[in-house]
Design an enzyme around this catalytic site. Structure first.
Site, PDB file in Angstrom:
ATOM      1  N   PRO A   2       0.940  -1.147  -0.021  1.00  0.00           N
ATOM      2  CA  PRO A   2      -0.122  -0.084   0.043  1.00  0.00           C
ATOM      3  C   PRO A   2       0.854   1.198  -0.018  1.00  0.00           C
ATOM      4  CG  PRO A   2      -0.553  -1.368   1.907  1.00  0.00           C
ATOM      5  CD  PRO A   2       0.663  -1.874   1.073  1.00  0.00           C
ATOM      6  N   GLU A   3       0.566   2.002  -0.940  1.00  0.00           N
ATOM      7  CA  GLU A   3       1.211   3.260  -0.899  1.00  0.00           C
ATOM      8  C   GLU A   3       0.218   4.544  -1.013  1.00  0.00           C
ATOM      9  OE1 GLU A   3       5.147   3.524  -2.852  1.00  0.00           O
ATOM     10  OE2 GLU A   3       5.359   1.309  -2.540  1.00  0.00           O
ATOM     11  N   LYS A  51      -0.252   8.279   3.444  1.00  0.00           N
ATOM     12  CA  LYS A  51      -0.909   6.769   3.476  1.00  0.00           C
ATOM     13  C   LYS A  51      -1.589   6.454   4.804  1.00  0.00           C
ATOM     14  CE  LYS A  51       3.785   5.164   3.368  1.00  0.00           C
ATOM     15  NZ  LYS A  51       4.673   3.935   3.404  1.00  0.00           N
ATOM     16  N   ARG A 259      15.650  -1.482   5.260  1.00  0.00           N
ATOM     17  CA  ARG A 259      14.441  -1.658   4.057  1.00  0.00           C
ATOM     18  C   ARG A 259      15.518  -1.928   2.824  1.00  0.00           C
ATOM     19  NH1 ARG A 259       9.473   1.641   3.828  1.00  0.00           N
ATOM     20  NH2 ARG A 259       9.520   3.131   5.690  1.00  0.00           N
TER      21      ARG A 259
END
Ligand SMILES: [Zn+2]
Length: 273
Positions: A2-3, A51, A259
């Site tokens: 999800p962005e 977001k 990340r």
């Protein structure tokens, strides 16, 4: 993943079934909201902010959620029943229903009830929202450059700089800018950073009405070939669409929560890990 585009799309779907209608049932399956019942109140609107997702309810309340990496809301209506939901029922965190349909939130890492007048305080740290009506490119650029030594990919992911970019767009934008994700943001010539920020808004905007996210032109109408849809994200070891060099990954971010960045070592010169 999800962005900002996913959240925008989700908010619109939620808005369709909730806005302007009395809630017939609510069910919050997180400990601190276990006794909360909003049934009988009218849902006012569902709005995206970066977001974050805000469902405003009559009486000055806002259901605030964040999808994190794995979360999702599914909407079912009598005309379009959800098939199987977005996961097993033990992953459901919230249910809001009106006569028009039911919204079910799965795996939401953040779910809280705010007073609507507290929203600004709760979300005030966010930078300009790429899909917001108040989008402010110069302010986003100013924030990005406030820490010029920071790797570009990290600066793009920091929601305090600009809101809406996640791992997918961060990787794709570095590729489109033809620089290594580890390039210090301040080393990018100003006109290229400006162009990158404009591209970010265009990409999110182009994808906000659909779920099959695409950043490449080539993939625009090529059907199910998902590998053509993105330039580098998730394509480790596969040939770069531009030059054929295998796409690589590298770590960035704090050591306790690293990340992964995806990049083409040839198309994206600059420091690599
Ligand atoms: Zn390449």
């Amino acid at each position: 993943m999800p962005e900002g585009d996913t959240v925008w799309y989700t908010a619109r779907r939620l808005h369709e079934v909730l806005a302007g209608k009395p809630l017939t049932r609510t069910d919050f399956r997180v400990p601190r909201l276990a006794t909360t019942d909003l049934a009988g109140r009218r849902a006012l609107e569902a709005a995206p902010r970066g977001k974050h997702l805000l469902i405003r309810v009559e009486g000055g309340l806002t259901v605030h959620s964040h999808l994190g990496m794995e979360g999702a809301w599914r909407v079912s209506t009598p005309e379009r029943p959800a098939r199987g939901g977005a996961g097993p029922s033990h992953q459901i965190r919230a249910v809001l229903a009106t006569a028009a349909g039911t919204a079910t939130g799965y795996r939401l890492p953040l779910l809280e009830l705010l007073r609507t007048d507290e929203e600004a305080a709760a979300l005030g740290h966010l930078g300009p929202d790429l899909l917001g009506p108040d989008w402010d490119a110069p302010e986003a650029l100013r924030r990005l450059l406030a820490d010029p030594g920071r790797p570009l990919v990290e600066a793009l992911l920091d929601q305090r700089n600009l809101a809406g970019i996640g791992n997918v767009y961060a990787a794709e934008l570095c590729f489109l800018a033809a620089v290594s994700p580890w390039t210090p943001v301040g080393e990018l010539p100003p006109h290229r950073l400006e162009k990158l920020v404009a591209a970010a808004r265009n990409l999110l905007d182009a994808n906000k009405d659909r779920l099959d996210r695409r950043t490449t032109q080539a993939a625009a109408r090529t059907g199910p070939d998902r590998d053509r849809a993105l330039w580098v994200y998730g394509r480790t070891g596969r040939p770069c669409h531009r030059c054929g060099t295998p796409v690589r990954t590298g770590r960035h971010g704090p050591p306790d929560s690293p990340r992964t960045a995806f990049y083409c070592p040839r198309c994206q010169p600059g420091p690599h890990p």
